[in-house]
Each structure stands twice: as C-alpha cells, then as structure tokens.
Design an enzyme around this catalytic site. Structure first.
Site, PDB file in Angstrom:
ATOM      1  N   ASP A  35       0.853  -1.185   0.000  1.00 46.49           N
ATOM      2  CA  ASP A  35       0.000   0.000   0.000  1.00 46.49           C
ATOM      3  C   ASP A  35       0.887   1.233   0.000  1.00 46.49           C
ATOM      4  O   ASP A  35       1.990   1.220   0.575  1.00 46.49           O
ATOM      5  CB  ASP A  35      -0.895   0.017   1.244  1.00 46.49           C
ATOM      6  N   ASP A  56      -7.232  -1.234  -4.512  1.00 48.85           N
ATOM      7  CA  ASP A  56      -8.326  -0.983  -3.574  1.00 48.85           C
ATOM      8  C   ASP A  56      -9.347  -0.007  -4.171  1.00 48.85           C
ATOM      9  O   ASP A  56     -10.552  -0.154  -3.967  1.00 48.85           O
ATOM     10  CB  ASP A  56      -7.791  -0.434  -2.252  1.00 48.85           C
TER      11      ASP A  56
END
Length: 170
Positions: free
Chosen positions: A117, A136
C-alpha cells in the site's frame, strides 16, 4: 465476458505498474514517505498483511493462504454472477475492475507475502493513518458500479428464460 476480462486486465496492470513505479523506482520502501500534494495526497509505505485497514494482520502464513483462497473464490463467484446478471457494458466493466483489483492484491500476497500500500489521503486537519493502493480503488469502484448498474430485477431473468422457451416451442 471479454469486457470483464479487459477491464480486469487493465485494473490489474495499472495497480501493478503504479506499485512498481512508486515502491521500487521512487524507492518509497526505502524513504518511507513522499509528500505529493500535501495534505491531500501523500505516498506512505505500507505492508498490509490482513484485510482492509490491516484487520486480521496478525495472521500466520496459513492465514495468508486463506486470504488468497477466499479472494480467488469471491472473484470466481463475481465473474459467474456477472456473466448472468451484468447485462450492460458499465456493469461488466465494474465486475472487471473489482476482479482485476482483487487479483492484483492476490499477486502481491503471492510475491511479497503481503499487499503493498502507498496512497494516503488526508484533509482538513485530519491526519488519516491508513494507506491503500490503486487495486483498492478499483475494488471499491467496481463494487459500487455493480450496485448501481446491475439490473436487480429477478423477473428480467425469468422473462428471458420464458422468451427462449417460447421461441423453442414456436
């Protein structure tokens, strides 16, 4: 089915390319943080070993494989469902985005053992501690698109089957 495939491939590729550029080429893994457009958009290195927001991040290696298996089962179910119910192009694109994003995160778990991330969005004096990735975004947009653009009228499916039967009889 082609629309789902191409949308999924595009989502997968964009996520993996963005991670490679930001994490490896810009060396975010080494630097830890890059302010892009503060305070709105920042790059912050993160390793997500759990599910959303790091929930269940304490899982063992077996937990990683459970998450991979669960993602593959859910993706398969979405594709089967979308083939039957996603009659519009935008609904098929939405299904492809959801599946492509999920498979991109699965690829991270297979390659790194966790999901990479790097995106952090903060605003208005609120310091958001969470990071996410492009996959995401695609997962969320795809799920939202399926909710908005899929015909939820069960009678529609029955009418089509009845219409096919009538054509066979006639």
């Amino acid at each position: 089915m082609r629309t789902i495939f191409w949308a999924g491939l595009a989502a997968f590729a964009l996520d993996q390319i963005s991670k490679y550029v930001v994490i490896h080429m810009m060396e975010l893994a080494r630097i830890g943080a890059i302010d892009v457009w503060p305070p709105l958009i920042n790059f912050r290195y993160g390793e997500n070993r759990g599910i959303n927001f790091g929930l269940f991040g304490d899982a063992s290696a077996a937990g990683r494989w459970v998450l991979i298996g669960l993602a593959v089962v859910i993706c398969s179910a979405v594709v089967i469902w979308a083939r039957r119910r996603a009659s519009t192009a935008i609904a098929q694109i939405s299904a492809g985005l959801l599946v492509g994003g999920a498979i991109a995160n699965v690829a991270d778990r297979l390659i790194y053992g966790y999901v990479l991330d790097f995106l952090n969005v903060s605003c208005c004096g609120i310091n958001n501690p969470f990071v996410f990735n492009v996959a995401d975004i695609f997962i969320f947009a795809g799920a939202f698109g399926l909710i908005l653009f899929t015909d939820n009228d069960n009678a529609g499916g029955k009418k089509k089957r009845q219409s096919r039967r009538a054509k066979k009889v006639g």
